[in-house]
Motif scaffolding. Structure first.
Motif, PDB file in Angstrom:
ATOM      1  N   SER A 173      19.178  51.373  23.380  1.00  0.00           N
ATOM      2  CA  SER A 173      19.547  50.015  23.743  1.00  0.00           C
ATOM      3  C   SER A 173      19.833  49.228  22.480  1.00  0.00           C
ATOM      4  CB  SER A 173      18.446  49.329  24.545  1.00  0.00           C
ATOM      5  OG  SER A 173      17.294  49.112  23.728  1.00  0.00           O
ATOM      6  N   GLU A 175      19.210  46.130  21.996  1.00  0.00           N
ATOM      7  CA  GLU A 175      18.116  45.232  21.683  1.00  0.00           C
ATOM      8  C   GLU A 175      17.074  45.935  20.821  1.00  0.00           C
ATOM      9  OE1 GLU A 175      19.501  45.677  24.541  1.00  0.00           O
ATOM     10  OE2 GLU A 175      20.446  43.739  24.953  1.00  0.00           O
ATOM     11  N   ASP A 176      16.767  47.198  21.187  1.00  0.00           N
ATOM     12  CA  ASP A 176      15.810  47.956  20.375  1.00  0.00           C
ATOM     13  C   ASP A 176      16.337  48.133  18.967  1.00  0.00           C
ATOM     14  OD1 ASP A 176      14.246  48.135  22.596  1.00  0.00           O
ATOM     15  OD2 ASP A 176      14.931  50.161  23.152  1.00  0.00           O
ATOM     16  N   MET A 178      18.339  46.133  17.382  1.00  0.00           N
ATOM     17  CA  MET A 178      18.264  44.865  16.667  1.00  0.00           C
ATOM     18  C   MET A 178      16.830  44.552  16.239  1.00  0.00           C
ATOM     19  SD  MET A 178      21.216  43.869  16.135  1.00  0.00           S
ATOM     20  CE  MET A 178      20.762  42.277  15.441  1.00  0.00           C
ATOM     21  N   LYS A 179      15.872  44.958  17.046  1.00  0.00           N
ATOM     22  CA  LYS A 179      14.493  44.785  16.616  1.00  0.00           C
ATOM     23  C   LYS A 179      14.227  45.566  15.354  1.00  0.00           C
ATOM     24  CE  LYS A 179      12.605  43.977  21.256  1.00  0.00           C
ATOM     25  NZ  LYS A 179      11.692  44.501  22.319  1.00  0.00           N
ATOM     26  N   THR A 182      15.985  43.961  12.490  1.00  0.00           N
ATOM     27  CA  THR A 182      15.313  42.742  12.049  1.00  0.00           C
ATOM     28  C   THR A 182      14.155  43.086  11.115  1.00  0.00           C
ATOM     29  OG1 THR A 182      15.929  41.621  14.099  1.00  0.00           O
ATOM     30  CG2 THR A 182      14.097  40.659  12.819  1.00  0.00           C
ATOM     31  N   TYR A 209      27.795  42.694  21.452  1.00  0.00           N
ATOM     32  CA  TYR A 209      26.982  43.201  20.360  1.00  0.00           C
ATOM     33  C   TYR A 209      27.450  42.624  19.045  1.00  0.00           C
ATOM     34  CZ  TYR A 209      25.510  46.743  23.786  1.00  0.00           C
ATOM     35  OH  TYR A 209      25.030  47.379  24.877  1.00  0.00           O
ATOM     36  N   ASP A 212      26.357  39.074  18.764  1.00  0.00           N
ATOM     37  CA  ASP A 212      24.914  39.013  18.471  1.00  0.00           C
ATOM     38  C   ASP A 212      24.649  39.270  17.006  1.00  0.00           C
ATOM     39  OD1 ASP A 212      24.497  38.427  21.097  1.00  0.00           O
ATOM     40  OD2 ASP A 212      23.844  40.457  21.672  1.00  0.00           O
TER      41      ASP A 212
END
Length: 1500
Positions: A173, A175-176, A178-179, A182, A209, A212
């Motif tokens: 994913s 989001e994972d 991007m974590k 980060t 994406y 983001d």
């Protein structure tokens, strides 16, 4: 410090680390985020060095190898780039990753046991002997790749590239990710090193994406974002260089390019490289058989190849090559397919030409029919493999045969169907053509000469116009017209022969008068064959004139059946019987098809002979061949200039026997040399009997020539040409040889002899050879016949019988004559003058008699009726042919009724005599005629029903022979006393001059006098033969000089005790052609010929003393004894032959040679007085038969001498030998007569010291009539007058119908010229001159030039060039000749021809095509001499030359290619002619007029 860094020679090195999501599949998904691809593309950007697959799952051994070296990072190597400011930077690239054990699928243990986030943020990296990484395949095979170690085994990190995958990752994913990113960024940021966020896989990126990521970067301070795609090589360098700029602040602020803009630039670069590479491939690869390895090696050095391979790789380059080769192969296959399909129609046309064979057969069935054809393998090939495109046959360029399986394609079937349609169409067209021809044949409306426009209305078959185009049915109609016209002309000629008696009764022995022509047309008018040519009146009149020419001048050449004249057939028959005595006409030719040889002696002193020989050789081909009348001759020339008694100058040599002699002179000394040489030759050969006869009959020709270096005959060594001409003509008269007219100035083009003179001389020579050998029968002249009957009566034959045969009869002549030519009865006549005669040894009435049997045509026999001694006639006619019967009747009309006649009707079969009504009628008429004239009559069969040797025997004529023998004495006595009475009467007329029958000898005519004998012996003339050796040439420079011949005549007259005649005021040469009786021996010999000439102070005469204008070289005018008429020539309708006769004889037996009617009356009275001594005067057969003399009423209807109405304007003589005036009668016919007369007048131009002026212009004109060079300047090469005329015409008159053809007003033309003389700035528009006036004035300008615009010297070369058969070579030669024109002539000629070309381009409006314009302009531009036959016959050549210049103007003057049309072939058809108005142009002052303008020309 910044400056110091820039000036540092060493490039800075930056150590850059690429970090991003790494770990197990659970953490990063099935594929990575693209860190390895990003590093690979940056360090090794070439497409061949880029790898998409870089695995992080390794075995323990690979992890421990020197590449990985038990580290969780890879050293990608060093890359160098040039920055925007131009400096170079080097970068070491390291990828921080995490390798997974392929056994445990957990991260490998390494020296650093920290997590990836902390390990990736490390700023110091160390790994001893760590090797640079290329690809996964390198692991375990390090030795196969370049082994480069990480510098010093350690690196200090200068910056980080944070890779974020913006594509849809598998099992991962965003989001994972991007974590993780980060946390990783937070860890890296602690190092205080610059960081650039790199978005990877943007080519598959998700817009959300990407947004983001940008939002993430905005939240961070100074975090730059670069969108990249390692696969597409977009912004990869930008990402690394952006980081370098962040590291080195001195390099300026980085400029970030959006992904799609960078992608566009990259795509354009790739497309450009592809285009260049494809161009390179197309230039190198020409064959579909080329292979990649060979081509690849050949392209290694080409930058187009390198650029494309760098961007796209070798695999794509090879793929493009393969696509190009495939395209070449398809093109080759298509080319071969088209070639096969283009050949297929030919194959079908050859193999399947018959519609009936394939009309209702399917295409598959047709293929089987093709396979069964014998020539199938010639057009088709059966291949082992199919389809044919995959077989090697496509590369066999030497085999054009069509593959059989190609016939299975729809394209082949379509071609077959087209072929079938063509066959059906052609059959239909053939049927229509056949029906059209049949319609024309049976239609009564289609008559000879009827134009198609008139005939079209009577042919209403629409199929003709549907199936045939206009050109095709016009061609059929024209061919049909030619057939019916030829047939109608043949029928009309037969009709004329059927009315033979009419023509002889009309005495058309000169050009027929209007009344006689009207009488002929009145008699023939009701005949259908006459009416058949109603629409071709000109051709019909021409046939009548041609027939009159035959009646008046009967020879083999003028015979209507030429070349199948019966005289020629008789020659062939006699040649086959007696080949040594009667050689055939071809026997004189050398074997092997070589040309007949003519041996010619050229006699002349002081280099004249040698120069003349060289001139004649220049007119011959390289092998001394000369063409005369279409026949090739070999000329052997022997120039003689010294004493003819010396062997070196002998006329005869062991290898040279002369056939003729050309005598040359240019002064009194050279003329004396000619006379003395001939006398010496006579004396040296007089004892040689074997040469005597040949010398006597040697044809002589005399020619006045110029001295070497003298261009004209105007001034020859101080002696006038006029005097020398007179003297030469008198010598020629005395020697009885032909005198050739000297070439006039400008006519001979610098030569002393022209082709016309050579032709005239050679024709005379050949005629003599034919007369001696096997030519047309030579009829003994009256003098010979009379002498034979008195002094040597029948030395060889006791009787002379003439067999008269009709030309054109279809019976077998061999069978008819076979009984007469049996070997035991017949032998050849020994006399050369006997012609086609044989001697028969016959038993007549118990006595052996030698009978001379002369085999002649009727037209050759006509002159024998009055002049020759003939004891009997066998008149033969065809039972199936009326013309044969009527000609025989016309012949018998003038035969004395005391001469026995045998009529012989010949049929070709017995069935013809029994079944044919016309044949029975002809036989019946012959029997009745025989009864009426008391002649004998028989019929014989000689044809398909006959047998070799004939069904008849010579005994059939035994009773006729007996009658001939019985009447021999009476016939001979009558003939003798007729000649005695005529001779005595003639002697009593002019006793002083000794010339009983003076006849003017016309030296300018080729056919004036019948040559009988052709060339009398020199020694026959008493004066010249016996005493010429003592004669010396008088001193022509003395004050008492006389002409050469005058002194000869006085000397000869003294020898004959005769007084020379009194000199006449006008020079008329007179010579006696009649026999006379010797007072002592009674033998007949020719009288000495006396010549009278007007003495003068210079030996000549002054032309101004006479009313008639004379030329520089005098030529005698025609007198009232001369008969002239014109007839069209056989070979062309554009040539008119003018025939003169000086020895006029009448059909009723009276002699017109005497000077007056009283002489004829005296001759008749004397003859009656003599005849009373033996019996009643014999009558003619015409008086004994109603069938003969049907047209006797015409004999008295026309007065004698009326025929010269058409010979020229009537003349009235003031006194004998005095000037004669011409009168012009009114009426259209007389205008036409005057036109013809003007054509045969002498129009030779005299040499002038001043420019010629128009008769209507003041002589002080300083423009018109001047030399061309005086009216042009170097600055203005075109005369102002011509320029004004042409500008006016092209501005206002290009659409004027008939321009240059329609004459302008003469007064207006002269007015225009006078106004121009006064003011050269004359405005033609303002003066309101008409177009035709301006056009006429322009033509008049050229006609008044002293010399023609086309120089005479160039005209001969143009004519010779025009004879070249090859079109391109002919025109190129003519173009080369143009370049030799004088400058002013060339410029003006180019200007005028260009104008005429422009006029012809508007022919749809003005109706003046290039041909019409050439007809109007060629006489003006070339100005030939119409008095010569060469000029008359060459009119078509001159006209076509000018037409060629007009039509091909762009080629001749503007270096353009040849235009289509107008081949100008030398074999072009000559112009047509009518009976009275020749189609060639008339000239008046050099201005050309069409025939339609002729009446106006005469009126002027």
């Amino acid at each position: 410090i910044m400056m110091a860094r820039k000036q540092d020679a060493r490039s800075p090195v930056y150590n850059l680390v690429v970090v991003g999501l790494s770990g197990t599949e659970k953490e990063k998904g099935q594929c990575g985020v693209g860190k390895s691809c990003l590093c690979n593309r940056f360090v090794r950007p070439s497409a061949d060095d880029f790898y998409l697959d870089h695995t992080s799952v390794l075995s323990t051994s690979d992890f421990g190898g020197r590449v990985v070296n038990n580290d969780h990072f890879l050293y990608w190597g060093e890359a160098a780039r040039t920055m925007e400011e131009g400096s170079e930077s080097r970068m070491n690239v390291v990828e921080q990753t995490e390798f997974i054990d392929d056994q445990t699928f957990q991260p490998h243990r390494s020296t650093a046991l920290q997590p990836y986030i902390k390990r990736a943020a490390s700023t110091k990296l160390a790994s001893a002997e760590k090797l640079m990484y290329f690809c996964t395949d390198q692991l375990g095979l390090e030795q196969d790749f370049e082994q480069k170690q990480m510098p010093e085994g350690k690196l200090v990190v200068d910056g980080f590239l944070l890779a974020v995958d913006v594509s849809r990752g598998m099992n991962r994913s965003f989001e994972d990710q991007m974590k993780f990113v980060t946390n990783l960024y937070n860890q890296v940021a602690k190092t205080k090193k610059p960081v650039v966020m790199v978005l990877t896989k943007c080519d598959e990126g998700v817009e959300r994406y990407i947004k983001d990521c940008h939002a993430f970067a905005l939240a961070k301070k100074n975090l730059q974002v670069v969108e990249t795609s390692a696969r597409s090589n977009v912004n990869v360098d930008l990402a690394f260089l952006t980081l370098v700029q962040l590291i080195d602040k001195s390099r300026g602020k980085p400029k970030i390019i959006p992904y799609y803009e960078a992608l566009k630039q990259q795509s354009q670069q790739i497309a450009s490289a592809k285009d260049h590479y494809e161009w390179l491939v197309s230039r190198i690869v020409k064959s579909h058989n080329d292979t990649w390895p060979v081509v690849n090696r050949s392209m290694q050095a080409d930058h187009e190849y390198k650029d494309y391979v760098f961007l796209e790789g070798t695999a794509k380059a090879k793929k493009l090559f393969q696509q190009h080769v495939h395209r070449l192969k398809q093109e080759h296959i298509e080319k071969r397919r088209k070639a096969y399909l283009s050949t297929l129609p030919q194959a079908l046309a050859v193999l399947l030409p018959d519609l009936d064979e394939i009309d209702h057969v399917s295409w598959s069935g047709v293929q089987k029919v093709l396979e069964a054809k014998r020539d199938f393998s010639h057009w088709f090939v059966v291949l082992d493999d199919t389809p044919w495109e995959t077989t090697p046959h496509i590369d066999n360029m030497g085999d054009d045969r069509i593959p059989q399986d190609l016939l299975e394609t729809p394209a082949a079937q379509n071609i077959y169907e087209t072929h079938l349609d063509q066959l059906r169409t052609e059959r239909k067209r053939a049927d229509v053509r056949r029906v059209f021809k049949e319609t024309l044949s049976v239609s009564p409306c289609i008559t000879p000469g009827k134009p198609w426009e008139e005939a079209r209305t009577s042919i209403r078959n629409e199929e003709i116009y549907q199936w045939l185009d206009e050109a095709e049915y016009l061609d059929i109609y024209n061919k049909h017209q030619k057939e019916i016209i030829d047939r109608a002309k043949e029928d009309f000629q037969e009709l004329l022969l059927e009315y033979s008696e009419l023509f002889y009764e009309l005495e058309v022995d000169a050009k027929p008068s209007k009344e006689k022509m009207a009488a002929i047309q009145e008699v023939l008018g009701e005949e259908q064959r006459f009416k058949a040519l109603q629409k071709l009146q000109a051709e019909r009149d021409a046939l009548i004139l041609k027939h009159i020419h035959f009646v008046y001048h009967p020879t083999k050449d003028t015979c209507p059946n030429n070349p199948h004249c019966v005289d020629s057939k008789i020659e062939q028959i006699l040649a086959s019987r007696f080949p040594t005595r009667y050689p055939s006409s071809d026997s004189s030719r050398l074997e092997g098809g070589r040309a007949e040889r003519i041996n010619l002696v050229i006699l002349g002193k002081n280099g004249l002979a040698r120069d003349m020989a060289n001139e004649i050789r220049a007119l011959c081909s390289s092998d001394d061949r000369y063409v005369l009348d279409g026949k090739m001759y070999e000329l052997a020339l022997r120039p003689i200039e010294g004493n003819v008694r010396l062997p070196v100058n002998s006329f005869h040599t062991p290898t040279f026997t002369p056939h003729g002699c050309l005598c040359l002179y240019n002064s009194r000394e050279s003329l004396s040399y000619v006379v003395e040489s001939l006398e010496k030759l006579r004396e040296s050969t007089i004892s040689r009997r074997e040469r005597e006869s040949s010398l006597a009959q040697l044809p002589l020709s005399l020619l006045l020539v110029t001295k070497r270096g003298v261009g004209t005959i105007g001034d020859i060594g101080g002696e006038t040409a006029q005097t020398l001409t007179h003297q030469g003509q008198q010598v020629a008269l005395k020697l009885q040889c032909s005198y050739l007219d000297p070439a006039s100035p400008g006519k001979g083009y610098g030569r002393n002899i022209s082709e016309k003179q050579i032709n005239q001389m050679l024709r005379s020579l050949l005629e003599t050879r034919r007369n001696i050998g096997s030519g047309s029968p030579i009829l003994p002249p009256p003098s010979s016949a009379f002498r034979d009957s008195q002094s040597q009566p029948m030395l060889e034959a006791d009787l002379r019988i003439v067999v008269c045969l009709m030309c054109g009869d279809t019976y077998d002549l061999d069978q008819l004559l076979a009984p007469f030519l049996l070997p035991h009865l017949c032998r050849p006549a020994s006399s050369l003058s006997s012609g086609t005669s044989v001697i028969l040894d016959l038993n007549i009435g118990g006595q052996r008699q030698n009978v001379e049997l002369s085999l002649l045509s009727f037209h050759s026999s006509f002159s024998l009726r009055k002049t020759g001694l003939v004891h009997g006639y066998i008149a033969v006619y065809s039972a199936r042919r009326k013309a044969s019967m009527e000609t025989m009747c016309a012949f018998l009309c003038e035969v004395q009724d005391i001469i026995p006649v045998q009529l012989l009707a010949v049929a070709e079969s017995q069935m013809e005599l029994s079944d044919s009504d016309s044949a029975k009628e002809q036989v019946s008429q012959g029997e009745e005629l025989a009864c009426e004239i008391n002649a004998r009559f028989n019929t014989v069969i000689c044809g398909h029903g006959g047998v070799v040797g004939g069904l008849h025997k010579i005994d059939l004529f035994q009773s006729f022979f007996k009658e001939v023998l019985e009447k021999r004495t009476v016939v001979e006595a009558t003939h003798m006393y007729d000649n005695v009475a005529e001779a005595c009467t003639n002697e009593s007329i002019s006793p002083r001059c000794g010339s009983p029958s003076p006849v003017n000898i016309l030296m300018d005519s080729e056919e004036d006098i019948d040559p009988s004998p052709p060339y009398p012996s020199i020694r026959e003339s008493g004066g010249l033969g016996s005493h010429l050796g003592n004669f010396k040439m008088p001193d022509l420079d003395s004050s008492e000089r006389f002409s050469v011949i005058s002194e000869l005549s006085v000397f000869e007259s003294k020898l004959n005790n005769k007084v020379p005649p009194q000199v006449k005021p006008k020079p008329v040469r007179k010579v006696n052609l009649s026999p006379y009786m010797d007072q002592q021996g009674g033998t007949n010999r020719p009288l000495p010929q006396t010549v009278s000439w007007a003495p003068g102070t210079d030996g000549g005469y002054d032309p101004s003393d006479y009313a008639e204008p004379m030329d520089a070289v005098s030529k005698p005018r025609t007198t009232e004894e001369e008969n002239i008429y014109s007839v069209p020539h056989d070979s062309t309708q554009g040539k008119i032959i003018t025939i003169r006769n000086a020895n006029k004889g009448h059909a009723n037996g009276s002699s017109a040679g005497n000077g007056s009617d009283s002489e004829a009356d005296s001759s008749s009275l004397e003859r009656r007085r003599k005849m009373s001594a033996i019996a009643v005067k014999p009558r003619l057969y015409r008086d004994r038969s109603k069938r003969l003399g049907k047209f006797s009423s015409f004999r008295t209807s026309f007065s004698l001498g009326s025929d010269d109405e058409m010979g020229g304007p009537p003349r009235t003589g003031q006194d004998e030998g005095g000037p004669q005036k011409e009168s012009i009668e009114e009426g259209e016919d007389h205008k036409k007569i005057n036109i013809l007369w003007s054509l045969r007048r002498n129009t030779k131009k005299q040499t002038r010291s001043k420019p010629r002026h128009s008769s209507s212009k003041p002589p002080e004109s300083n423009y018109f009539g001047m030399q061309l060079s005086t009216v042009v300047t170097p600055e203005r090469q075109i005369p102002v007058f011509i320029e004004k005329c042409i500008r006016f015409i092209e501005t206002t008159g290009l659409s004027t119908e008939g321009i240059y053809r329609v004459s302008g007003n003469k007064a207006e033309i002269e007015s225009m010229q006078r106004q121009f003389e006064q003011d050269h700035n004359l405005d033609l528009v303002e003066k309101d001159f008409t177009i035709n006036t301006v056009a006429g004035a322009m033509k008049a300008f050229f006609s008044e030039l002293p010399d023609p615009l086309v120089p005479y010297s160039m005209q001969t070369e143009l004519v010779e060039a025009f004879k070249i058969n090859d079109r391109e070579q002919r025109f190129q030669t003519m173009k080369d000749i143009l370049r030799h024109f004088p400058r002013e002539n060339y410029d003006l000629f180019k200007y005028v021809i260009s104008h005429l070309n422009k006029v012809s381009q508007n022919s749809k409006l003005n109706l003046m095509t290039s041909e019409n314009l050439s007809i109007c302009f060629w006489p003006t531009l070339m100005r030939p001499d119409f008095t010569t036959m060469d000029a008359l016959t060459a009119t078509r050549t001159y006209q076509t030359i000018i037409e060629s210049f007009i039509h091909q103007c762009s080629f001749f003057f503007y270096n353009q290619p040849l235009a289509d049309g107008l081949t100008g072939s030398p074999n072009s058809t000559l112009l047509r002619c009518s009976s009275l108005t020749p189609p060639f142009l008339l000239t008046s002052g050099g201005v050309a007029y069409l025939p339609a303008e002729a009446p106006r020309l005469v009126a002027r």
